[in-house]
Design a protein around this motif. Structure first.
Motif, short mmCIF file in Angstrom:
data_model
loop_
_atom_site.label_atom_id
_atom_site.label_comp_id
_atom_site.label_asym_id
_atom_site.label_seq_id
_atom_site.Cartn_x
_atom_site.Cartn_y
_atom_site.Cartn_z
N CYS A 191 -3.93 -16.66 33.44
CA CYS A 191 -5.26 -16.93 32.87
C CYS A 191 -6.21 -15.74 32.97
N ASN A 192 -5.94 -14.84 33.92
CA ASN A 192 -6.78 -13.64 34.10
C ASN A 192 -8.24 -13.98 34.40
N PHE A 193 -8.47 -15.02 35.19
CA PHE A 193 -9.83 -15.37 35.58
C PHE A 193 -10.32 -14.40 36.66
N ILE A 194 -11.66 -14.34 36.80
CA ILE A 194 -12.27 -13.48 37.82
C ILE A 194 -12.47 -14.28 39.10
N TYR A 195 -11.98 -13.74 40.19
CA TYR A 195 -12.00 -14.42 41.49
C TYR A 195 -13.39 -14.38 42.12
N GLU A 196 -13.86 -15.55 42.60
CA GLU A 196 -15.08 -15.61 43.41
C GLU A 196 -14.76 -16.08 44.82
N ASN A 197 -14.01 -17.17 44.90
CA ASN A 197 -13.46 -17.62 46.17
C ASN A 197 -12.20 -18.43 45.84
N PRO A 198 -11.43 -18.89 46.82
CA PRO A 198 -10.13 -19.50 46.51
C PRO A 198 -10.16 -20.62 45.47
N THR A 199 -11.26 -21.39 45.37
CA THR A 199 -11.30 -22.49 44.41
C THR A 199 -12.41 -22.32 43.38
N THR A 200 -12.96 -21.13 43.28
CA THR A 200 -13.98 -20.84 42.26
C THR A 200 -13.59 -19.58 41.51
N TRP A 201 -13.38 -19.73 40.20
CA TRP A 201 -12.95 -18.62 39.35
C TRP A 201 -13.78 -18.64 38.07
N THR A 202 -14.13 -17.48 37.57
CA THR A 202 -14.90 -17.38 36.34
C THR A 202 -13.97 -17.16 35.16
N LYS A 203 -14.09 -18.02 34.15
CA LYS A 203 -13.26 -17.88 32.96
C LYS A 203 -13.69 -16.65 32.16
N THR A 204 -12.73 -16.00 31.57
CA THR A 204 -13.00 -14.78 30.80
C THR A 204 -12.58 -14.96 29.35
N ALA A 205 -13.06 -14.06 28.51
CA ALA A 205 -12.77 -14.15 27.08
C ALA A 205 -11.30 -13.88 26.79
N ASN A 206 -10.63 -13.13 27.67
CA ASN A 206 -9.23 -12.77 27.42
C ASN A 206 -8.25 -13.71 28.13
N ALA A 207 -8.72 -14.92 28.44
CA ALA A 207 -7.83 -15.90 29.07
C ALA A 207 -6.70 -16.25 28.11
N SER A 208 -5.53 -16.52 28.65
CA SER A 208 -4.35 -16.80 27.83
C SER A 208 -4.55 -18.07 27.01
N LEU A 209 -4.29 -17.97 25.72
CA LEU A 209 -4.38 -19.14 24.84
C LEU A 209 -3.06 -19.89 24.80
N ASN A 210 -2.01 -19.25 25.30
CA ASN A 210 -0.68 -19.88 25.27
C ASN A 210 -0.45 -20.84 26.43
#
Length: 267
Positions: free
Chosen positions: A179-198
């Motif tokens: 998914c290539n999300f940005i890590y904030e803490n183990p259970t909090t991640w920020t979604k990015t525009a280049n997240a996998s669509l597959n």
């Protein structure tokens, strides 16, 4: 003089009878004091197993020690059916767990899990909405991801990548690496525009502690990995139990023959 085989059957069934009592009591306790849906869901199977053992052991005990032939015959019939069922379940367990394994990810201390890698029968079970909602409730009440969050809270993203996570932690408590999300803490991640669509799991992820990846395919796969591991162990134990049951059944047949011979002598 009571024959040896009758004594053995009587002793074994007396021990089984004693064992059945705490099982029944435990099931009743769960039904009254179970704190979660998972606990309460277990009460009926536990009570059923306890009552079954209680009845069968009484039939074997009375049949062997009191020379009640028809009760011993009923006991042997149930034992035979139990052997057949246990044998069939053992074969079934090996068949449905012969597929599926975690996928090794480069530069990661953990594996990722794909639902499609497991047997179709297991996939159908977790894809059933009613069944999965109950399992999800158990995972949430079991605080799988709460403990994951607390344990690795001070990790940087690189530290987390090196951790040896369990199948449930990897599948349910964090998004897929794909998914290539940005890590904030183990259970909090920020979604990015280049997240996998597959990968549909990337859409299913949510930072809400009650959601996370509990609706993800990877979470279902992580659960199936645990089920597969547990069933493999159960199947091995079943083989040992089968050998024991066959020995008891053989001794029971000798006791049944003794009863019939004694009945013939009376007449």
């Amino acid at each position: 003089m009571v024959r040896f085989s009758n004594n053995i059957i009587g002793l074994l069934n007396f021990l089984t009878f004693l064992l059945s009592i705490p099982i029944v009591v435990g099931g009743v306790w769960l039904s009254k004091h179970g704190s979660t849906e998972c606990d309460r869901w277990l009460d009926k199977p536990v009570i059923a197993i306890g009552v079954f053992l209680l009845i069968v052991s009484l039939a074997g005990l009375i049949g062997a020690c009191c020379r009640v032939t028809w009760l011993l015959w009923l006991y042997l019939l149930v034992m035979f059916l139990l052997i057949v069922i246990l044998f069939a379940f053992t074969i079934f367990a090996f068949v449905v767990t012969n597929k599926g394994a975690g996928e090794v990810v480069s530069n990661r201390g953990y594996k990722e899990y794909r639902l499609g890698d497991y047997s179709n029968w297991l996939q159908k079970r977790v894809n059933n909405a009613k069944t999965w909602n109950r399992i999800k409730s158990c995972l949430q009440s079991g605080k799988v991801c709460t403990e994951f969050h607390e344990k690795f809270l001070n990790d940087t993203v690189n530290d987390l990548y090196k951790e040896n996570l369990s199948a449930l932690q990897s599948g349910c408590c964090k998004p897929s690496d794909e998914c290539n999300f940005i890590y904030e803490n183990p259970t909090t991640w920020t979604k990015t525009a280049n997240a996998s669509l597959n990968n549909p799991d990337c859409n299913a992820w949510d930072n809400d502690p009650n959601t996370l990846c509990f609706n993800c395919q990877s979470c279902k796969a992580g659960l199936l990995h645990n089920v597969k591991t547990a069933w493999k162990k159960v199947a091995v134990i079943n083989i040992i139990v089968l050998i024991f049951l066959i020995i008891v059944y053989t001794i029971g047949c000798c006791a049944f023959r003794n009863n019939r011979q004694d009945n013939w002598k009376r007449y």
